[in-house]
Scaffold this motif. Structure first.
Motif, PDB file in Angstrom:
ATOM      1  N   ALA A 109      39.871  58.297  27.656  1.00 25.08           N
ATOM      2  CA  ALA A 109      40.256  56.876  27.646  1.00 25.08           C
ATOM      3  C   ALA A 109      41.719  56.707  28.040  1.00 25.08           C
ATOM      4  O   ALA A 109      42.068  55.779  28.786  1.00 25.08           O
ATOM      5  CB  ALA A 109      40.004  56.276  26.269  1.00 25.08           C
ATOM      6  N   ALA A 110      42.581  57.590  27.554  1.00 22.08           N
ATOM      7  CA  ALA A 110      43.997  57.507  27.907  1.00 22.08           C
ATOM      8  C   ALA A 110      44.206  57.727  29.399  1.00 22.08           C
ATOM      9  O   ALA A 110      45.028  57.049  30.030  1.00 22.08           O
ATOM     10  CB  ALA A 110      44.798  58.519  27.103  1.00 22.08           C
ATOM     11  N   LEU A 111      43.453  58.656  29.968  1.00 19.78           N
ATOM     12  CA  LEU A 111      43.558  58.894  31.410  1.00 19.78           C
ATOM     13  C   LEU A 111      43.149  57.656  32.205  1.00 19.78           C
ATOM     14  O   LEU A 111      43.766  57.328  33.231  1.00 19.78           O
ATOM     15  CB  LEU A 111      42.674  60.079  31.815  1.00 19.78           C
ATOM     16  N   GLY A 112      42.113  56.963  31.744  1.00 17.26           N
ATOM     17  CA  GLY A 112      41.701  55.746  32.429  1.00 17.26           C
ATOM     18  C   GLY A 112      42.787  54.684  32.397  1.00 17.26           C
ATOM     19  O   GLY A 112      43.045  54.011  33.403  1.00 17.26           O
ATOM     20  N   LEU A 113      43.438  54.526  31.250  1.00 13.89           N
ATOM     21  CA  LEU A 113      44.524  53.551  31.131  1.00 13.89           C
ATOM     22  C   LEU A 113      45.694  53.922  32.039  1.00 13.89           C
ATOM     23  O   LEU A 113      46.280  53.051  32.702  1.00 13.89           O
ATOM     24  CB  LEU A 113      44.984  53.471  29.676  1.00 13.89           C
ATOM     25  N   LEU A 114      46.033  55.197  32.086  1.00 11.92           N
ATOM     26  CA  LEU A 114      47.137  55.639  32.948  1.00 11.92           C
ATOM     27  C   LEU A 114      46.787  55.462  34.421  1.00 11.92           C
ATOM     28  O   LEU A 114      47.627  55.054  35.225  1.00 11.92           O
ATOM     29  CB  LEU A 114      47.470  57.103  32.658  1.00 11.92           C
ATOM     30  N   ARG A 115      45.548  55.767  34.788  1.00 17.02           N
ATOM     31  CA  ARG A 115      45.127  55.615  36.188  1.00 17.02           C
ATOM     32  C   ARG A 115      45.216  54.159  36.628  1.00 17.02           C
ATOM     33  O   ARG A 115      45.677  53.859  37.740  1.00 17.02           O
ATOM     34  CB  ARG A 115      43.696  56.122  36.344  1.00 17.02           C
ATOM     35  N   ASP A 116      44.812  53.245  35.757  1.00 17.55           N
ATOM     36  CA  ASP A 116      44.841  51.831  36.128  1.00 17.55           C
ATOM     37  C   ASP A 116      46.267  51.295  36.220  1.00 17.55           C
ATOM     38  O   ASP A 116      46.580  50.487  37.104  1.00 17.55           O
ATOM     39  CB  ASP A 116      44.049  51.007  35.105  1.00 17.55           C
ATOM     40  N   ALA A 117      47.122  51.740  35.293  1.00 19.55           N
ATOM     41  CA  ALA A 117      48.487  51.199  35.249  1.00 19.55           C
ATOM     42  C   ALA A 117      49.444  51.924  36.193  1.00 19.55           C
ATOM     43  O   ALA A 117      50.384  51.317  36.707  1.00 19.55           O
ATOM     44  CB  ALA A 117      49.024  51.277  33.818  1.00 19.55           C
ATOM     45  N   ALA A 290      57.184  58.311  32.153  1.00 18.65           N
ATOM     46  CA  ALA A 290      55.831  58.870  32.211  1.00 18.65           C
ATOM     47  C   ALA A 290      55.372  59.315  30.828  1.00 18.65           C
ATOM     48  O   ALA A 290      54.207  59.114  30.446  1.00 18.65           O
ATOM     49  CB  ALA A 290      55.783  60.042  33.190  1.00 18.65           C
ATOM     50  N   VAL A 291      56.271  59.904  30.052  1.00 15.14           N
ATOM     51  CA  VAL A 291      55.944  60.305  28.685  1.00 15.14           C
ATOM     52  C   VAL A 291      55.704  59.070  27.822  1.00 15.14           C
ATOM     53  O   VAL A 291      54.756  59.014  27.030  1.00 15.14           O
ATOM     54  CB  VAL A 291      57.054  61.195  28.101  1.00 15.14           C
ATOM     55  N   GLU A 292      56.562  58.065  27.955  1.00 15.86           N
ATOM     56  CA  GLU A 292      56.372  56.828  27.188  1.00 15.86           C
ATOM     57  C   GLU A 292      55.039  56.176  27.531  1.00 15.86           C
ATOM     58  O   GLU A 292      54.326  55.693  26.637  1.00 15.86           O
ATOM     59  CB  GLU A 292      57.528  55.868  27.482  1.00 15.86           C
ATOM     60  N   ALA A 293      54.689  56.163  28.822  1.00 12.97           N
ATOM     61  CA  ALA A 293      53.418  55.561  29.240  1.00 12.97           C
ATOM     62  C   ALA A 293      52.236  56.342  28.675  1.00 12.97           C
ATOM     63  O   ALA A 293      51.232  55.752  28.246  1.00 12.97           O
ATOM     64  CB  ALA A 293      53.342  55.511  30.761  1.00 12.97           C
ATOM     65  N   CYS A 294      52.348  57.669  28.657  1.00 10.12           N
ATOM     66  CA  CYS A 294      51.266  58.506  28.130  1.00 10.12           C
ATOM     67  C   CYS A 294      51.104  58.292  26.634  1.00 10.12           C
ATOM     68  O   CYS A 294      49.977  58.148  26.136  1.00 10.12           O
ATOM     69  CB  CYS A 294      51.555  59.966  28.445  1.00 10.12           C
ATOM     70  N   ARG A 295      52.202  58.253  25.904  1.00  7.17           N
ATOM     71  CA  ARG A 295      52.110  58.025  24.462  1.00  7.17           C
ATOM     72  C   ARG A 295      51.496  56.663  24.156  1.00  7.17           C
ATOM     73  O   ARG A 295      50.678  56.533  23.240  1.00  7.17           O
ATOM     74  CB  ARG A 295      53.498  58.150  23.829  1.00  7.17           C
ATOM     75  N   GLU A 296      51.854  55.657  24.929  1.00  3.27           N
ATOM     76  CA  GLU A 296      51.278  54.330  24.719  1.00  3.27           C
ATOM     77  C   GLU A 296      49.780  54.335  25.035  1.00  3.27           C
ATOM     78  O   GLU A 296      48.975  53.723  24.310  1.00  3.27           O
ATOM     79  CB  GLU A 296      52.000  53.304  25.588  1.00  3.27           C
ATOM     80  N   ALA A 297      49.380  55.026  26.109  1.00  2.00           N
ATOM     81  CA  ALA A 297      47.961  55.106  26.451  1.00  2.00           C
ATOM     82  C   ALA A 297      47.177  55.831  25.353  1.00  2.00           C
ATOM     83  O   ALA A 297      46.061  55.431  25.004  1.00  2.00           O
ATOM     84  CB  ALA A 297      47.786  55.823  27.783  1.00  2.00           C
ATOM     85  N   LEU A 298      47.748  56.881  24.779  1.00  2.00           N
ATOM     86  CA  LEU A 298      47.086  57.603  23.695  1.00  2.00           C
ATOM     87  C   LEU A 298      46.971  56.727  22.451  1.00  2.00           C
ATOM     88  O   LEU A 298      45.945  56.752  21.754  1.00  2.00           O
ATOM     89  CB  LEU A 298      47.841  58.888  23.377  1.00  2.00           C
TER      90      LEU A 298
END
Length: 307
Positions: A109-117, A290-298
Protein backbone atom coordinates in the motif's frame (compact mmCIF):
# COMPACT_ATOMS: atom_id res chain seq x y z
CA UNK A 1 43.56 17.57 5.61
CA UNK A 2 42.65 13.89 5.64
CA UNK A 3 41.23 12.26 2.51
CA UNK A 4 37.47 11.74 2.98
CA UNK A 5 37.37 8.71 0.69
CA UNK A 6 39.97 6.94 2.80
CA UNK A 7 38.19 7.95 5.98
CA UNK A 8 35.02 6.36 4.63
CA UNK A 9 36.93 3.15 3.94
CA UNK A 10 38.09 3.10 7.56
CA UNK A 11 34.50 3.65 8.67
CA UNK A 12 33.34 0.81 6.41
CA UNK A 13 35.90 -1.48 8.01
CA UNK A 14 34.56 -0.67 11.47
CA UNK A 15 30.99 -1.50 10.44
CA UNK A 16 31.66 -4.49 8.17
CA UNK A 17 34.44 -6.12 10.19
CA UNK A 18 36.84 -7.37 7.51
CA UNK A 19 38.73 -6.00 4.52
CA UNK A 20 37.10 -8.68 2.36
CA UNK A 21 33.61 -7.52 3.41
CA UNK A 22 34.48 -3.89 2.63
CA UNK A 23 35.89 -4.89 -0.75
CA UNK A 24 32.80 -6.95 -1.60
CA UNK A 25 30.41 -4.16 -0.55
CA UNK A 26 32.23 -1.48 -2.55
CA UNK A 27 33.30 -3.65 -5.50
CA UNK A 28 37.00 -3.03 -4.85
CA UNK A 29 39.89 -5.47 -4.66
CA UNK A 30 40.96 -6.16 -1.05
CA UNK A 31 44.50 -5.13 -1.96
CA UNK A 32 43.19 -1.73 -3.08
CA UNK A 33 41.37 -1.24 0.24
CA UNK A 34 44.52 -2.18 2.14
CA UNK A 35 46.61 0.22 0.10
CA UNK A 36 44.19 3.09 0.67
CA UNK A 37 44.17 2.48 4.42
CA UNK A 38 47.98 2.35 4.47
CA UNK A 39 48.03 5.76 2.79
CA UNK A 40 45.58 7.05 5.40
CA UNK A 41 47.90 5.80 8.14
CA UNK A 42 50.71 7.74 6.50
CA UNK A 43 48.54 10.89 6.41
CA UNK A 44 47.55 10.55 10.06
CA UNK A 45 51.02 9.55 11.25
CA UNK A 46 49.91 6.79 13.66
CA UNK A 47 48.89 3.14 13.25
CA UNK A 48 45.18 2.73 12.54
CA UNK A 49 44.95 -1.07 12.38
CA UNK A 50 46.39 -3.83 14.48
CA UNK A 51 46.40 -7.57 13.70
CA UNK A 52 44.21 -9.93 15.72
CA UNK A 53 44.79 -13.44 14.43
CA UNK A 54 43.96 -13.35 10.74
CA UNK A 55 41.85 -10.21 11.09
CA UNK A 56 42.53 -6.61 11.97
CA UNK A 57 40.90 -4.23 14.40
CA UNK A 58 40.87 -0.46 14.71
CA UNK A 59 43.25 1.24 17.10
CA UNK A 60 42.08 3.86 19.58
CA UNK A 61 43.20 6.60 17.17
CA UNK A 62 41.27 4.95 14.34
CA UNK A 63 38.12 4.92 16.48
CA UNK A 64 38.56 8.66 17.06
CA UNK A 65 38.84 9.22 13.31
CA UNK A 66 35.74 7.14 12.64
CA UNK A 67 33.70 9.13 15.17
CA UNK A 68 34.64 12.37 13.40
CA UNK A 69 33.95 10.76 10.02
CA UNK A 70 30.44 9.84 11.18
CA UNK A 71 29.82 13.48 12.10
CA UNK A 72 31.07 14.66 8.69
CA UNK A 73 28.91 12.12 6.83
CA UNK A 74 25.85 13.07 8.87
CA UNK A 75 26.40 16.69 7.90
CA UNK A 76 26.73 15.67 4.25
CA UNK A 77 23.46 13.74 4.50
CA UNK A 78 21.80 16.90 5.79
CA UNK A 79 23.26 18.81 2.85
CA UNK A 80 21.89 16.18 0.46
CA UNK A 81 18.47 16.48 2.11
CA UNK A 82 18.53 20.29 1.80
CA UNK A 83 19.41 20.08 -1.90
CA UNK A 84 16.67 17.52 -2.54
CA UNK A 85 14.18 19.75 -0.71
CA UNK A 86 15.08 22.67 -2.96
CA UNK A 87 14.19 20.70 -6.12
CA UNK A 88 10.77 20.25 -7.67
CA UNK A 89 9.64 16.63 -7.53
CA UNK A 90 11.33 13.58 -6.04
CA UNK A 91 13.63 11.33 -8.04
CA UNK A 92 16.49 8.93 -7.43
CA UNK A 93 16.41 5.65 -5.51
CA UNK A 94 15.19 4.95 -1.98
CA UNK A 95 16.46 1.66 -0.50
CA UNK A 96 14.27 0.05 2.17
CA UNK A 97 14.78 -3.08 4.28
CA UNK A 98 11.79 -4.59 6.06
CA UNK A 99 10.78 -7.77 7.89
CA UNK A 100 8.21 -10.17 6.50
CA UNK A 101 4.91 -9.14 8.08
CA UNK A 102 5.56 -5.46 7.41
CA UNK A 103 6.50 -6.34 3.83
CA UNK A 104 3.16 -8.10 3.40
CA UNK A 105 0.84 -5.82 5.37
CA UNK A 106 2.23 -2.32 4.86
CA UNK A 107 4.72 -2.06 2.03
CA UNK A 108 2.45 -2.75 -1.00
CA UNK A 109 0.00 0.00 0.00
CA UNK A 110 2.84 2.40 0.80
CA UNK A 111 4.43 1.70 -2.57
CA UNK A 112 1.15 2.54 -4.30
CA UNK A 113 0.94 5.87 -2.47
CA UNK A 114 4.54 6.72 -3.35
CA UNK A 115 4.04 5.74 -7.00
CA UNK A 116 1.00 7.99 -7.32
CA UNK A 117 2.57 10.97 -5.55
CA UNK A 118 6.17 10.64 -6.78
CA UNK A 119 6.31 8.62 -10.00
CA UNK A 120 9.99 9.47 -10.61
CA UNK A 121 11.09 8.02 -7.25
CA UNK A 122 12.49 4.49 -7.58
CA UNK A 123 11.93 2.40 -4.45
CA UNK A 124 13.99 -0.73 -3.86
CA UNK A 125 12.71 -3.21 -1.23
CA UNK A 126 14.73 -5.95 0.48
CA UNK A 127 13.16 -8.38 2.95
CA UNK A 128 15.60 -8.61 5.83
CA UNK A 129 15.25 -9.19 9.55
CA UNK A 130 16.11 -6.17 11.76
CA UNK A 131 19.08 -7.95 13.33
CA UNK A 132 20.79 -7.79 9.92
CA UNK A 133 19.09 -4.71 8.50
CA UNK A 134 20.11 -2.23 11.20
CA UNK A 135 23.88 -2.84 10.88
CA UNK A 136 23.43 -2.60 7.11
CA UNK A 137 21.65 0.73 7.58
CA UNK A 138 24.65 2.06 9.51
CA UNK A 139 26.88 0.78 6.72
CA UNK A 140 24.75 2.79 4.23
CA UNK A 141 23.36 -0.23 2.39
CA UNK A 142 19.83 1.11 3.04
CA UNK A 143 18.14 4.47 3.53
CA UNK A 144 15.30 3.28 5.78
CA UNK A 145 14.65 0.13 7.82
CA UNK A 146 11.36 -1.17 9.19
CA UNK A 147 12.23 -2.75 12.53
CA UNK A 148 10.29 -4.47 15.30
CA UNK A 149 10.66 -4.14 19.05
CA UNK A 150 9.34 -6.81 21.39
CA UNK A 151 8.25 -6.30 25.01
CA UNK A 152 11.23 -6.19 27.40
CA UNK A 153 13.60 -6.54 24.43
CA UNK A 154 14.26 -3.04 23.04
CA UNK A 155 15.91 -2.56 19.67
CA UNK A 156 19.57 -1.52 20.02
CA UNK A 157 19.76 2.22 19.39
CA UNK A 158 23.35 3.05 18.54
CA UNK A 159 24.44 6.62 17.97
CA UNK A 160 23.84 7.62 14.40
CA UNK A 161 20.33 6.16 14.03
CA UNK A 162 16.95 7.89 14.47
CA UNK A 163 13.89 5.80 15.41
CA UNK A 164 10.25 6.70 14.88
CA UNK A 165 7.29 4.61 16.07
CA UNK A 166 5.00 3.56 13.21
CA UNK A 167 2.44 1.41 15.04
CA UNK A 168 1.84 -0.94 17.96
CA UNK A 169 1.06 -4.46 16.77
CA UNK A 170 -0.76 -6.77 19.24
CA UNK A 171 0.65 -10.28 19.68
CA UNK A 172 -1.64 -13.22 20.38
CA UNK A 173 -1.46 -16.88 21.29
CA UNK A 174 -2.40 -18.95 18.21
CA UNK A 175 -3.89 -22.37 18.98
CA UNK A 176 -4.08 -25.45 16.77
CA UNK A 177 -7.79 -26.19 16.13
CA UNK A 178 -9.51 -29.55 16.60
CA UNK A 179 -9.93 -31.88 13.61
CA UNK A 180 -13.43 -30.48 13.05
CA UNK A 181 -12.12 -26.91 13.12
CA UNK A 182 -13.58 -26.06 16.53
CA UNK A 183 -11.58 -24.31 19.22
CA UNK A 184 -9.65 -26.38 21.76
CA UNK A 185 -10.71 -26.20 25.44
CA UNK A 186 -8.27 -23.56 26.70
CA UNK A 187 -8.84 -21.29 29.73
CA UNK A 188 -9.88 -17.73 28.94
CA UNK A 189 -7.45 -16.09 31.38
CA UNK A 190 -4.27 -15.16 29.42
CA UNK A 191 -1.70 -16.67 31.80
CA UNK A 192 -3.77 -19.81 32.38
CA UNK A 193 -4.27 -20.26 28.63
CA UNK A 194 -0.54 -20.07 28.07
CA UNK A 195 0.22 -22.42 30.98
CA UNK A 196 -2.23 -25.00 29.62
CA UNK A 197 0.01 -25.43 26.56
CA UNK A 198 3.05 -26.54 28.54
CA UNK A 199 3.09 -29.92 26.76
CA UNK A 200 2.33 -28.51 23.29
CA UNK A 201 4.80 -28.45 20.39
CA UNK A 202 5.75 -24.89 19.34
CA UNK A 203 6.97 -23.05 16.27
CA UNK A 204 9.16 -20.03 16.99
CA UNK A 205 11.64 -17.78 15.27
CA UNK A 206 15.32 -18.83 15.30
CA UNK A 207 17.60 -18.64 18.32
CA UNK A 208 19.24 -15.24 18.72
CA UNK A 209 16.28 -13.25 17.39
CA UNK A 210 14.40 -10.74 19.53
CA UNK A 211 11.14 -12.59 18.85
CA UNK A 212 12.58 -15.88 20.12
CA UNK A 213 13.98 -14.28 23.26
CA UNK A 214 10.61 -12.66 24.01
CA UNK A 215 8.62 -15.85 23.33
CA UNK A 216 10.89 -18.05 25.44
CA UNK A 217 10.83 -15.57 28.32
CA UNK A 218 7.03 -15.41 28.15
CA UNK A 219 6.67 -19.21 28.34
CA UNK A 220 9.11 -19.40 31.24
CA UNK A 221 7.12 -16.73 33.09
CA UNK A 222 4.14 -19.10 32.76
CA UNK A 223 6.18 -21.87 34.38
CA UNK A 224 7.34 -24.05 31.49
CA UNK A 225 10.09 -24.45 28.92
CA UNK A 226 8.58 -24.49 25.41
CA UNK A 227 9.06 -27.61 23.29
CA UNK A 228 10.26 -25.83 20.14
CA UNK A 229 10.13 -28.34 17.28
CA UNK A 230 10.04 -25.87 14.40
CA UNK A 231 12.28 -22.83 13.88
CA UNK A 232 11.78 -20.34 11.07
CA UNK A 233 11.57 -16.56 10.59
CA UNK A 234 8.68 -17.14 8.15
CA UNK A 235 5.49 -16.26 10.07
CA UNK A 236 3.31 -17.57 7.25
CA UNK A 237 4.88 -20.97 7.85
CA UNK A 238 4.15 -20.48 11.58
CA UNK A 239 0.52 -19.95 10.65
CA UNK A 240 0.38 -22.97 8.36
CA UNK A 241 1.84 -25.23 11.07
CA UNK A 242 -0.79 -23.99 13.51
CA UNK A 243 -3.60 -24.45 10.97
CA UNK A 244 -2.44 -28.04 10.36
CA UNK A 245 -2.35 -28.70 14.14
CA UNK A 246 1.40 -29.30 14.30
CA UNK A 247 2.23 -26.50 16.75
CA UNK A 248 1.14 -23.50 18.76
CA UNK A 249 2.62 -20.08 18.02
CA UNK A 250 2.67 -16.41 18.90
CA UNK A 251 1.37 -14.37 15.96
CA UNK A 252 1.10 -10.59 15.48
CA UNK A 253 -2.10 -8.99 14.21
CA UNK A 254 -0.32 -7.79 11.05
CA UNK A 255 -0.54 -11.39 9.86
CA UNK A 256 -4.31 -10.88 9.49
CA UNK A 257 -4.15 -7.59 7.60
CA UNK A 258 -5.57 -9.25 4.47
CA UNK A 259 -8.42 -11.11 6.15
CA UNK A 260 -9.90 -12.71 9.26
CA UNK A 261 -7.96 -15.05 11.58
CA UNK A 262 -7.99 -18.70 10.48
CA UNK A 263 -7.01 -20.22 13.85
CA UNK A 264 -8.24 -19.73 17.43
CA UNK A 265 -6.52 -16.82 19.19
CA UNK A 266 -6.11 -15.91 22.84
CA UNK A 267 -4.91 -12.76 24.56
CA UNK A 268 -1.47 -12.69 26.16
CA UNK A 269 -0.70 -11.43 29.68
CA UNK A 270 -0.95 -7.67 30.09
CA UNK A 271 2.26 -5.78 29.40
CA UNK A 272 3.70 -8.60 27.27
CA UNK A 273 1.32 -8.58 24.32
CA UNK A 274 2.39 -5.83 21.91
CA UNK A 275 5.36 -5.41 19.63
CA UNK A 276 6.28 -2.01 18.32
CA UNK A 277 7.00 -1.39 14.63
CA UNK A 278 9.47 1.40 13.93
CA UNK A 279 11.02 3.19 10.99
CA UNK A 280 14.75 3.75 11.40
CA UNK A 281 17.04 6.05 9.42
CA UNK A 282 20.53 7.41 9.83
CA UNK A 283 20.87 10.68 11.69
CA UNK A 284 20.62 13.49 9.18
CA UNK A 285 18.69 11.35 6.69
CA UNK A 286 15.27 11.86 8.25
CA UNK A 287 14.96 15.32 6.70
CA UNK A 288 15.42 14.00 3.17
CA UNK A 289 12.13 14.50 1.30
CA UNK A 290 12.15 10.94 -0.06
CA UNK A 291 12.48 9.55 3.47
CA UNK A 292 9.78 11.91 4.74
CA UNK A 293 7.48 10.86 1.88
CA UNK A 294 8.12 7.17 2.61
CA UNK A 295 7.42 7.55 6.32
CA UNK A 296 4.18 9.39 5.56
CA UNK A 297 3.13 6.69 3.07
CA UNK A 298 3.83 3.99 5.68
CA UNK A 299 1.79 5.88 8.27
CA UNK A 300 -1.13 6.08 5.85
CA UNK A 301 -0.75 2.40 4.97
CA UNK A 302 -0.84 1.52 8.67
CA UNK A 303 -4.05 3.46 9.38
CA UNK A 304 -6.55 0.79 8.27
CA UNK A 305 -4.62 -2.11 9.83
CA UNK A 306 -6.75 -3.61 12.65
CA UNK A 307 -5.00 -3.30 16.02
Amino acid sequence: MFDLHRLRLLRELKHRGTLAAVAAALSYAPSSISQQLSQLEHEVGVPLLEPVGRRVRLTEQAEILVAHTEAVLERLERAEADIATSLTGLSGTLRIACFQTAALALVPAALGLLRDAHPRLRVHITQLEPESALPALLARDFDLVLAEEYPDHPVPRPAGLDHEVLLDDPLRLALPPHLDGTEPPVPAAPLAALRSLAGQAWVMEPEGSAARHWATTLCRSAGFEPDVRFETPDLLLHLRLVEQRHAAAFLPDLVWSAGRPTVPLRRLPHGRHTRRVLTVVRSGRGRHPAVEACREALRRAADPVPR
